[in-house]
Write a protein that holds these residues in place. Structure first.
Motif, mmCIF file in Angstrom:
data_model
loop_
_atom_site.group_PDB
_atom_site.id
_atom_site.type_symbol
_atom_site.label_atom_id
_atom_site.label_comp_id
_atom_site.label_asym_id
_atom_site.label_seq_id
_atom_site.Cartn_x
_atom_site.Cartn_y
_atom_site.Cartn_z
ATOM 1 N N VAL A 48 0.840 -1.199 0.000
ATOM 2 C CA VAL A 48 0.000 0.000 0.000
ATOM 3 C C VAL A 48 0.874 1.248 0.000
ATOM 4 O O VAL A 48 0.620 2.211 -0.715
ATOM 5 N N PHE A 51 2.114 1.731 -3.451
ATOM 6 C CA PHE A 51 1.148 1.889 -4.531
ATOM 7 C C PHE A 51 0.287 3.137 -4.385
ATOM 8 O O PHE A 51 0.150 3.907 -5.319
ATOM 9 N N VAL A 52 -0.274 3.337 -3.193
ATOM 10 C CA VAL A 52 -1.319 4.362 -3.070
ATOM 11 C C VAL A 52 -0.798 5.786 -3.280
ATOM 12 O O VAL A 52 -1.426 6.550 -4.006
ATOM 13 N N MET A 55 -0.809 6.598 -6.744
ATOM 14 C CA MET A 55 -2.108 6.729 -7.389
ATOM 15 C C MET A 55 -2.705 8.112 -7.172
ATOM 16 O O MET A 55 -3.771 8.409 -7.677
ATOM 17 N N VAL A 58 -4.171 10.140 -9.853
ATOM 18 C CA VAL A 58 -5.475 9.702 -10.370
ATOM 19 C C VAL A 58 -6.566 10.094 -9.401
ATOM 20 O O VAL A 58 -7.624 10.583 -9.787
ATOM 21 N N LEU A 59 -6.275 9.889 -8.089
ATOM 22 C CA LEU A 59 -7.299 10.137 -7.080
ATOM 23 C C LEU A 59 -7.642 11.621 -6.980
ATOM 24 O O LEU A 59 -8.805 11.989 -6.875
ATOM 25 N N VAL A 62 -10.371 13.411 -9.462
ATOM 26 C CA VAL A 62 -11.736 12.905 -9.257
ATOM 27 C C VAL A 62 -12.279 13.402 -7.925
ATOM 28 O O VAL A 62 -13.420 13.861 -7.820
ATOM 29 N N THR A 63 -11.419 13.327 -6.892
ATOM 30 C CA THR A 63 -11.855 13.780 -5.574
ATOM 31 C C THR A 63 -12.214 15.245 -5.585
ATOM 32 O O THR A 63 -13.278 15.649 -5.113
ATOM 33 N N SER A 66 -15.545 15.904 -7.470
ATOM 34 C CA SER A 66 -16.791 15.584 -6.771
ATOM 35 C C SER A 66 -16.987 16.475 -5.554
ATOM 36 O O SER A 66 -18.116 16.768 -5.173
ATOM 37 N N ARG A 67 -15.865 16.946 -4.970
ATOM 38 C CA ARG A 67 -16.029 17.896 -3.853
ATOM 39 C C ARG A 67 -16.587 19.211 -4.367
ATOM 40 O O ARG A 67 -17.421 19.837 -3.712
ATOM 41 N N ILE A 129 -5.967 10.036 2.944
ATOM 42 C CA ILE A 129 -5.850 10.016 1.485
ATOM 43 C C ILE A 129 -6.780 9.015 0.821
ATOM 44 O O ILE A 129 -7.155 9.202 -0.312
ATOM 45 N N THR A 130 -7.181 7.957 1.485
ATOM 46 C CA THR A 130 -8.142 7.047 0.849
ATOM 47 C C THR A 130 -9.131 6.494 1.860
ATOM 48 O O THR A 130 -8.894 6.470 3.050
ATOM 49 N N ASP A 131 -10.225 6.012 1.286
ATOM 50 C CA ASP A 131 -11.250 5.292 1.999
ATOM 51 C C ASP A 131 -10.850 3.813 1.997
ATOM 52 O O ASP A 131 -9.921 3.423 1.307
ATOM 53 N N GLY A 133 -12.823 1.446 0.870
ATOM 54 C CA GLY A 133 -13.343 0.891 -0.373
ATOM 55 C C GLY A 133 -14.034 -0.440 -0.213
ATOM 56 O O GLY A 133 -14.292 -1.118 -1.186
#
Lengths: 296, 178
Positions: A48, A51-52, A55, A58-59, A62-63, A66-67, A129-131, A133
């Motif tokens: 993780v 990788f994360v 990412m 990319v994240l 989009v984040t 939508s915010r 930084i991430t949920d 999922g």
């Protein structure tokens, strides 16, 4: 033609071998995950960690997008929100005055008593930084890790209340298990009656309140804070308020704002010094006892 | 030569969309637990892709991505990846059948095997004394997958133009003569 067929056949055999290897490997990984969980979880955190953060490009768009949309939706409510805020501000001014007076009294009393505050309570602020999922676990990934002094079990709060605890630390990332996760249990005290209970997450927005001392005294609206039992969390962190759900069960309305979690504080509590054993004799310790020499 | 290029372009496309499908569920939008379960986007994408163009989603790539998804999405490590590889191989073996049988057959194949695998996963977790998943969550996953699989299929067909080989020059009746 025959040669082509032979190549195809050996290719197919190789492929079957690879498939078999992959299946055995994955099954072995799962078994290893059951047998030596901490090691495999460390491996997972290492993946993780690598990788994360990569990412994020990319994240991020989009984040942000939508915010922006949800912010735009909130414009339509802005007038009502304004009125509410104004009323709230009025009430808060009263509280502010009360708090200031209390602070002064506190300072005077501290000076009188020569109180020493716990120096161990410091914090690091990190960004979520991430949920997770996954519908089965409620967790998030932070952008701070072992390099920032994060350790397993540390408490995480947002501006208002407890969010969860750290579980899984890599070099630059770490994972919070939220209070809403089914594996999260926190010993608490219900204020002001002082009865102890456990807050148990159930993968929904309002965790259950279980094992309550003197249930009959508990009323909705009472504040729930950590008790510090078990030594994982420091005491007196706000969790939320008691509410009854439609079937009459006691639940918690969490103080932390889980719908807009962005920055959280990780409390770096240094473990309290253990006092082991009783004190020794007072006085100069004699290191050598003369064993030779004439006895009188 | 152009077919070779095409193969690699599609493989790269698969890698990119698969990474997106793994990253999408972990977007930091709302941390309160939601009522609707997130479907396994990566599995749906992989199966839909393999049914259409099996050559461009190679086994090793699928396996590596499945393990990555397991790690990132905090699932029991290795178990769901194992199931993803098995299901993808099943789809690969029956790709022509699924392609020519029409979309409903493909959808039914995906949903039934997903349900079986979810139950099998719970069985494995139960046998190894790990915590099992609640049944209503599993039902929610199957339902949300039912909604998202056609969307993914449409996305592949119209936007990425991932389509199976044209089947219009096949005879539409067996034994038809000139």
């Amino acid at each position: 033609m025959a040669a082509q067929q032979q190549v195809n056949a050996s290719w197919r055999a190789l492929r079957r071998l690879v498939l078999g290897l992959i299946l055995v490997l994955f099954l072995a990984l799962f078994v290893l995950w059951r047998i030596d969980n901490p090691r495999v979880e460390r491996f997972r955190m290492a993946i993780v960690d690598r990788f994360v953060p990569n990412m994020e490009w990319v994240l991020a768009p989009v984040t942000k997008f939508s915010r922006i949309i949800s912010d735009y939706q909130s414009y339509t409510l802005i007038y009502e929100r304004n009125q509410e805020l104004r009323q709230e501000l009025q009430r808060m001014k009263g509280w502010q005055e009360a708090a200031l007076q209390l602070e002064q009294t506190n300072a005077q009393l501290r000076a009188l008593n020569n109180v020493r505050l716990s120096p161990g309570l410091r914090f690091v602020t990190g960004e979520v930084i991430t949920d997770s999922g996954s519908p089965f676990s409620q967790s998030g990934l932070l952008n701070v890790g072992r390099l920032d002094g994060i350790l397993d079990g540390q408490a995480t709060v947002d501006g208002l209340g407890l969010v969860g605890r750290i579980s899984g630390v890599a070099e630059q990332t770490s994972r919070i298990i939220f209070l809403t996760d089914a594996s999260s249990q926190v010993p608490v005290i219900i204020r002001p009656i002082g009865s102890r209970a456990i807050v148990q997450g159930e993968n929904n927005i309002a965790p259950r309140l279980l094992f309550i001392e003197s249930v009959e005294d508990v009323l909705p609206g009472m504040r729930v804070v950590t008790s510090g039992d078990g030594g994982v969390f420091p005491a007196d962190l706000l969790i939320g308020q008691v509410v009854f759900d439609s079937s009459g069960k006691l639940r918690i309305a969490l103080a932390a704002d889980f719908e807009a979690l962005e920055f959280v504080r990780i409390l770096r509590t240094s473990p309290l010094d253990q006092i082991d054993g009783v004190g020794g004799l007072v006085g100069v310790e004699r290191t050598e006892i003369p064993t030779e020499g004439p006895l009188e | 030569m152009t077919t070779g290029m095409r193969l690699w372009v599609y493989r790269g496309l698969f890698l990119g969309t698969a990474l997106l499908s793994i990253a999408f569920p972990i977007l930091p939008l709302d941390f309160s637990p939601s009522r609707m379960a997130m479907p396994d986007l990566f599995l749906a994408l992989t199966i839909a892709w393999i049914v259409r163009v099996p050559d461009t989603a190679p086994l090793v790539l699928v396996a590596v991505l499945a393990l990555l998804a397991d790690a990132v999405l905090m699932r029991p490590f290795g178990l769901w990846a194992l199931f993803v590889v098995i299901l993808s191989e099943l789809a690969r073996m029956n790709d022509r059948l699924l392609r020519d049988g029409g979309f409903l057959i493909e959808l039914a194949f995906f949903l039934v095997s997903l349900a079986i695998l979810l139950v099998l996963q719970n069985l494995f977790l139960f046998i190894t004394f790990a915590g099992t998943y609640p049944l209503n969550e599993l039902v929610k996953i199957v339902i949300s997958s039912l909604i998202c699989y056609p969307l993914i299929a449409l996305f592949l067909h119209y936007i990425l133009r991932v389509r199976g080989p044209e089947s219009k020059n096949l005879p539409d009746r067996l034994g038809k003569v000139g």
